[in-house]
Design an enzyme around this catalytic site. Sequence first.
Site, PDB file in Angstrom:
ATOM      1  N   SER A   1       0.846  -1.188   0.000  1.00  0.00           N
ATOM      2  CA  SER A   1       0.000   0.000   0.000  1.00  0.00           C
ATOM      3  C   SER A   1       0.880   1.235   0.000  1.00  0.00           C
ATOM      4  O   SER A   1       2.028   1.196   0.457  1.00  0.00           O
ATOM      5  CB  SER A   1      -0.902   0.014   1.241  1.00  0.00           C
ATOM      6  OG  SER A   1      -1.499   1.287   1.437  1.00  0.00           O
TER       7      SER A   1
ATOM      8  N   TYR B   1      -3.144  -1.111  10.165  1.00  0.00           N
ATOM      9  CA  TYR B   1      -3.056  -1.409   8.734  1.00  0.00           C
ATOM     10  C   TYR B   1      -1.711  -0.953   8.178  1.00  0.00           C
ATOM     11  O   TYR B   1      -1.015  -1.704   7.477  1.00  0.00           O
ATOM     12  CB  TYR B   1      -4.195  -0.709   7.999  1.00  0.00           C
ATOM     13  CG  TYR B   1      -4.141  -0.815   6.495  1.00  0.00           C
ATOM     14  CD1 TYR B   1      -4.575  -1.959   5.849  1.00  0.00           C
ATOM     15  CD2 TYR B   1      -3.649   0.241   5.719  1.00  0.00           C
ATOM     16  CE1 TYR B   1      -4.517  -2.060   4.463  1.00  0.00           C
ATOM     17  CE2 TYR B   1      -3.593   0.152   4.344  1.00  0.00           C
ATOM     18  CZ  TYR B   1      -4.031  -1.006   3.719  1.00  0.00           C
ATOM     19  OH  TYR B   1      -3.962  -1.094   2.355  1.00  0.00           O
TER      20      TYR B   1
END
Length: 334
Positions: free
Chosen positions: A202, A215
Amino acid sequence: MLNVHSAGKVPYQEAFPLKSKTHYEKIQLIVLVIFDIVKVILIVLVKIFVLPISVWFRRGPKSISGKNALITGGANGIGKAIALELAQCGCNIIIADIDKAASERTLELLQKFNVKSLSYSIDVSDSEKVEDLKEYVEKSIGSVDILVNNAGLMPLASLREGNSIDIKRIVDVNLNSNFWTIRTFLPRMLKRKTGHIVQIASMSALHPIPGAIVYTATKYAVTGLMLGLEEELRQENHENGIDFTTVYPYFVSTRLDLMNILNLRFPAISAQVTAKETVKGIINRKRRVVIPYCDAFLSGFFRNLPYYVQCLVRDFILREPESRIIKDPFVYVS
């Protein structure tokens, strides 16, 4: 040597005091280091000299037609788009996803590409189930050539929100599942001297996201996993034939519930664009794929700014404080 289960159970023994080096040993170390630096510089100069020649002999794009690609979390979102893109390139597709109904729908879409496709309902955070998946795949379609670790949960939550069970679940899916899939499928790749491991990370691993700390931590971790694994295999002379690609996409427009609560200054990217760039990276053996590409330069430039300037950029250009205004403080997105 103690094992990981012995900590706290076996008496702790301190190491012997470090022995001071003599002046001769210090000078000897400095000379050896200087010698090694000169050696590296010479090797680099030789590489630069022969680079124009080596360009003519370097490997071109690789063919992935007929290869078996396994995509975790391949039933929806980015995973689904990657499955379709790989199938269009002639890959046989294995979807490993906990959402059985969505997997079946994706299999229907794959039929038009005239490739083999199958699905396996699985929670990839369960190491034993991943072993079962391997047996099923090898009996049904053969060895996995391309492993795409895509399964993940994205909670829009601070570390102070949720509970320990929530955090453990996120880490199990986003990080630990990648340990299990790589441990399971890499040995056969090494034996066959061919394979490709793809990690969907990400942009948060390059530019940390406030309000999604767990996350973000898992995406930093999988980046370290890929870098460490590639270097380990290189030092063991196993790297030939095994490729590694880590993908860093910006916010991807996947689930409706996520897009409804986000308040982004800059528009999200589509799953289809993410898939195209990912597959292009696989074919061209790219070690790192940043989507959009300009973010690779922007994130690198941003990290070298003074901290107070970074804060100003976050507050007035990216407007991150505004993007954190959400209705539900703990939303899971797979």
